[in-house]
Design a protein around this motif. Sequence first.
Motif, short mmCIF file in Angstrom:
data_model
loop_
_atom_site.label_atom_id
_atom_site.label_comp_id
_atom_site.label_asym_id
_atom_site.label_seq_id
_atom_site.Cartn_x
_atom_site.Cartn_y
_atom_site.Cartn_z
N VAL A 79 -11.00 7.67 -1.39
CA VAL A 79 -11.48 8.97 -0.92
C VAL A 79 -11.54 9.00 0.60
N GLU A 80 -12.06 7.93 1.20
CA GLU A 80 -12.14 7.87 2.66
C GLU A 80 -10.76 7.87 3.30
N GLU A 81 -9.84 7.14 2.71
CA GLU A 81 -8.48 7.09 3.25
C GLU A 81 -7.81 8.46 3.15
N MET A 82 -8.07 9.18 2.07
CA MET A 82 -7.48 10.50 1.88
C MET A 82 -8.04 11.52 2.89
N LYS A 83 -9.23 11.28 3.40
CA LYS A 83 -9.84 12.17 4.38
C LYS A 83 -9.24 11.96 5.77
N ILE A 88 -3.00 9.78 6.94
CA ILE A 88 -3.11 9.06 5.66
C ILE A 88 -2.02 8.00 5.56
N ASP A 89 -2.45 6.79 5.24
CA ASP A 89 -1.51 5.70 5.00
C ASP A 89 -1.20 5.70 3.50
N THR A 90 -0.12 6.36 3.14
CA THR A 90 0.21 6.53 1.72
C THR A 90 0.47 5.20 1.02
N LEU A 91 1.00 4.24 1.73
CA LEU A 91 1.22 2.92 1.12
C LEU A 91 -0.10 2.23 0.82
N GLN A 92 -1.05 2.38 1.73
CA GLN A 92 -2.38 1.80 1.51
C GLN A 92 -3.07 2.47 0.32
N VAL A 93 -2.97 3.79 0.27
CA VAL A 93 -3.59 4.53 -0.84
C VAL A 93 -2.96 4.11 -2.16
N ALA A 94 -1.65 3.98 -2.19
CA ALA A 94 -0.96 3.56 -3.41
C ALA A 94 -1.41 2.16 -3.83
N ALA A 95 -1.56 1.26 -2.88
CA ALA A 95 -2.00 -0.11 -3.19
C ALA A 95 -3.42 -0.10 -3.73
#
Length: 56
Positions: free
Chosen positions: A22-26, A30-37
């Motif tokens: 949630v914090e990363e999406m805010k 946005i680091d989409t690779l980090q969110v995916a991981a």
Amino acid sequence: MATDARIRELDARHDKLDHLIVEEMKSPSIDTLQVAALKKQKLKLKEEIEALRRRQ
């Protein structure tokens, strides 16, 4: 009883990952690779929790 403790531990880690996502999406960048991981780790934890609950 050890299984219950393990499930609680995994639930806590799952919740922490959810918060991190949630914090990363805010973030404006946005680091989409980090969110995916993070989502992959969260899914793996969910599957492990469900497997432990089925064995109880």
